[in-house]
Design an enzyme around this catalytic site. Structure first.
Site, PDB file in Angstrom:
ATOM      1  N   ASP A 146      -6.928   8.135  -1.116  1.00  0.00           N
ATOM      2  CA  ASP A 146      -7.204   9.572  -1.126  1.00  0.00           C
ATOM      3  C   ASP A 146      -7.238  10.128   0.297  1.00  0.00           C
ATOM      4  O   ASP A 146      -6.756  11.246   0.547  1.00  0.00           O
ATOM      5  CB  ASP A 146      -8.537   9.849  -1.819  1.00  0.00           C
ATOM      6  CG  ASP A 146      -8.400   9.895  -3.338  1.00  0.00           C
ATOM      7  OD1 ASP A 146      -7.279   9.640  -3.838  1.00  0.00           O
ATOM      8  OD2 ASP A 146      -9.388  10.179  -4.026  1.00  0.00           O
TER       9      ASP A 146
ATOM     10  N   SER B 267      -1.667   1.621  -5.798  1.00  0.00           N
ATOM     11  CA  SER B 267      -0.377   0.929  -5.582  1.00  0.00           C
ATOM     12  C   SER B 267       0.051   0.181  -6.839  1.00  0.00           C
ATOM     13  O   SER B 267       0.036  -1.052  -6.871  1.00  0.00           O
ATOM     14  CB  SER B 267      -0.457  -0.002  -4.371  1.00  0.00           C
ATOM     15  OG  SER B 267      -1.635  -0.789  -4.364  1.00  0.00           O
TER      16      SER B 267
END
Length: 278
Positions: free
Chosen positions: A139, A183
């Site tokens: 983030d 990911s």
């Protein structure tokens, strides 16, 4: 002559261990900068000599990037006429200064699996040991470096690529870099692994079931995804591909449940592999 100094273009360069006054050290020091070398071997890179008939260009790897050699210049991706510049202060010198080895701790898992919490706990444990770390949080990097990227598949891939490149730079600086991102795709994580020397990419899988992550839902994203307000959300309408051969898997029974316990597991791995000393 004092140990730990180098000479660059005949000029003495100070190091934390002293200064050398011998201006001839450039020719006698095998680790001196390659300004007089016919072929420079980049740190963390592979070079290739000319083919037997001396033809150019040739494929080569420049600091982890494959491109074409065109005389003294190279083409890497869309960048043309570029050259890798050496410096007499190398990775090994920075690691000696910090008394640690640079590496990337890549923390992957579903949203709500505890990646950022582990990253902060690990950072704290290593800080207490006097080790220099930096966290690249998924983030956080989207607040600046990757603010131009969406959550479409191609942008998610680019997000991971950029973070992998920055993490590599931190590791090259001798810093222990903790990259904490969902990911979701193996190919993207594996591509980041190939950027670093073998062993310097430590994949940590937060192996927490979807139902547990959804029950936590710390940012309320699962609720929005279930309501159809977020599209392509990992674990709901977009897949997560768990690692097949990660170095560390956390979250299962016997691996510790608290962030501190899990951080201690990672620290123990780093100690065993010799990353906490130069």
């Amino acid at each position: 002559m004092m140990i730990g100094a180098k000479s660059f273009l005949g000029l003495p360069i100070a190091s934390p261990k002293g200064i050398i006054s011998d201006s001839n050290s450039l020719s006698t020091n095998s680790r001196s900068v390659g300004v007089l070398r016919a072929c420079v071997s980049m740190e963390g890179s592979q070079t290739m000599s000319h083919s037997k008939n001396g033809s150019l260009p040739e494929l080569k790897s420049v600091n982890g990037h494959t491109g074409q050699k065109q005389g003294p210049l190279s083409t890497v991706g869309n960048s043309t006429n570029i050259k890798w510049h050496e410096c007499p202060v190398e990775k090994v010198d920075r690691q000696r200064l910090l008394d640690q080895k640079g590496c990337v701790i890549w923390v992957t898992g579903l949203s709500g699996s505890g990646k950022s919490t582990l990253a902060c706990a690990l950072n704290q444990k290593l800080y207490q040991k006097g080790k220099l770390c930096y966290i690249l949080d998924g983030d956080n990097v989207r607040h600046g470096l990757n603010r131009d990227l969406s959550f479409k598949a191609e942008d998610r891939a680019e997000n991971i690529r950029r973070v992998g490149e920055v993490a590599k730079l931190f590791a090259d600086a001798g810093i222990i870099c903790i990259a904490s991102l969902i990911s979701p795709y193996r190919r993207d994580r594996d591509a980041c692994r190939t950027l670093l020397p073998e062993g310097d990419f430590v994949e940590v899988f937060m192996n927490v079931p979807l139902e547990v992550c959804e029950a936590r839902d710390p940012k309320g994203l699962y609720k929005l995804a279930r309501a159809g307000k977020i599209k392509g959300f990992t674990g709901i309408d977009d897949p997560y591909e768990p690692p097949l051969n990660c170095e560390i898997s956390l979250g299962e029974e016997g691996t510790g449940t608290s962030p501190i316990e899990m951080a201690e597991t990672v620290v123990a791995y780093l100690e065993h592999k010799g990353y906490l000393k130069a």
